[in-house]
Design a protein around this motif. Structure first.
Motif, PDB file in Angstrom:
ATOM      1  N   THR A 195      46.669  52.936  38.745  1.00  0.00           N
ATOM      2  CA  THR A 195      46.864  51.642  39.375  1.00  0.00           C
ATOM      3  C   THR A 195      46.129  51.614  40.700  1.00  0.00           C
ATOM      4  N   THR A 196      45.416  50.528  40.930  1.00  0.00           N
ATOM      5  CA  THR A 196      44.655  50.401  42.163  1.00  0.00           C
ATOM      6  C   THR A 196      45.357  49.422  43.083  1.00  0.00           C
ATOM      7  N   SER A 197      45.526  49.802  44.312  1.00  0.00           N
ATOM      8  CA  SER A 197      46.123  48.935  45.309  1.00  0.00           C
ATOM      9  C   SER A 197      45.057  47.972  45.829  1.00  0.00           C
TER      10      SER A 197
ATOM     11  N   THR B  60      34.939  41.619  37.423  1.00  0.00           N
ATOM     12  CA  THR B  60      36.378  41.350  37.437  1.00  0.00           C
ATOM     13  C   THR B  60      37.180  42.562  36.982  1.00  0.00           C
ATOM     14  N   GLY B  61      36.529  43.518  36.333  1.00  0.00           N
ATOM     15  CA  GLY B  61      37.214  44.727  35.896  1.00  0.00           C
ATOM     16  C   GLY B  61      37.119  45.889  36.869  1.00  0.00           C
TER      17      GLY B  61
ATOM     18  N   ALA C  95      37.129  43.137  45.815  1.00  0.00           N
ATOM     19  CA  ALA C  95      38.225  42.287  46.270  1.00  0.00           C
ATOM     20  C   ALA C  95      37.966  40.820  45.967  1.00  0.00           C
ATOM     21  N   ILE C  96      36.709  40.395  46.081  1.00  0.00           N
ATOM     22  CA  ILE C  96      36.355  38.983  45.903  1.00  0.00           C
ATOM     23  C   ILE C  96      35.075  38.890  45.085  1.00  0.00           C
TER      24      ILE C  96
ATOM     25  N   ALA D  10      44.755  37.921  40.340  1.00  0.00           N
ATOM     26  CA  ALA D  10      44.675  37.723  41.794  1.00  0.00           C
ATOM     27  C   ALA D  10      43.521  38.518  42.396  1.00  0.00           C
ATOM     28  N   PHE D  11      43.256  39.694  41.811  1.00  0.00           N
ATOM     29  CA  PHE D  11      42.174  40.548  42.313  1.00  0.00           C
ATOM     30  C   PHE D  11      41.261  40.951  41.184  1.00  0.00           C
ATOM     31  N   PRO D  12      39.978  40.860  41.349  1.00  0.00           N
ATOM     32  CA  PRO D  12      39.348  40.240  42.501  1.00  0.00           C
ATOM     33  C   PRO D  12      39.559  38.733  42.498  1.00  0.00           C
TER      34      PRO D  12
END
Length: 118
Positions: A2-4, A59-60, A65-66, A87-89
């Protein structure tokens, strides 16, 4: 794994040459250890499948972040853009020099308007 959101530090861009050039000059360019870029320059010869692949890749990725995408390019892959819900990115549609921003086409703005019943 999991990535924060704290691990997400990059902007990615799918755009025309002028938009990408300006953003690269502003310092957003990055090539990681796998030699993956965080941008795709789209011109008249770029195939839709290449744009879709870049969108899916960006997106993967866990370090982005954006994702900025020129709105006229987002129109070429509109079903894919409209299905994107994460929500992210964060996904932001931006204007380009030759194509002004049209709020009626922005998928994020449409979703917000639905939430507020507009």
């Amino acid at each position: 794994m999991t990535t924060s959101f704290k691990d997400r530090s990059l902007l990615a861009v799918i755009g025309d040459e002028d938009s990408i050039t300006g953003l690269l000059l502003a310092g957003i360019g990055h090539i990681n250890e796998k030699h993956e870029k965080n941008f795709l320059i789209v011109d008249s010869k770029t195939q839709i499948s290449a744009i879709e692949n870049a969108f899916e890749t960006f997106t993967g990725r866990q370090d982005i972040a954006i994702l900025l995408i020129n709105q006229h390019i987002a129109e070429k892959i509109r079903p894919l853009v409209d299905r994107y819900q994460n929500a992210f990115p964060a996904l932001l549609e931006i204007p380009s020099k030759d194509h002004p921003y049209d709020p009626s086409k922005d998928s994020v703005l449409k979703r917000v308007q639905k939430l507020f019943g507009e």
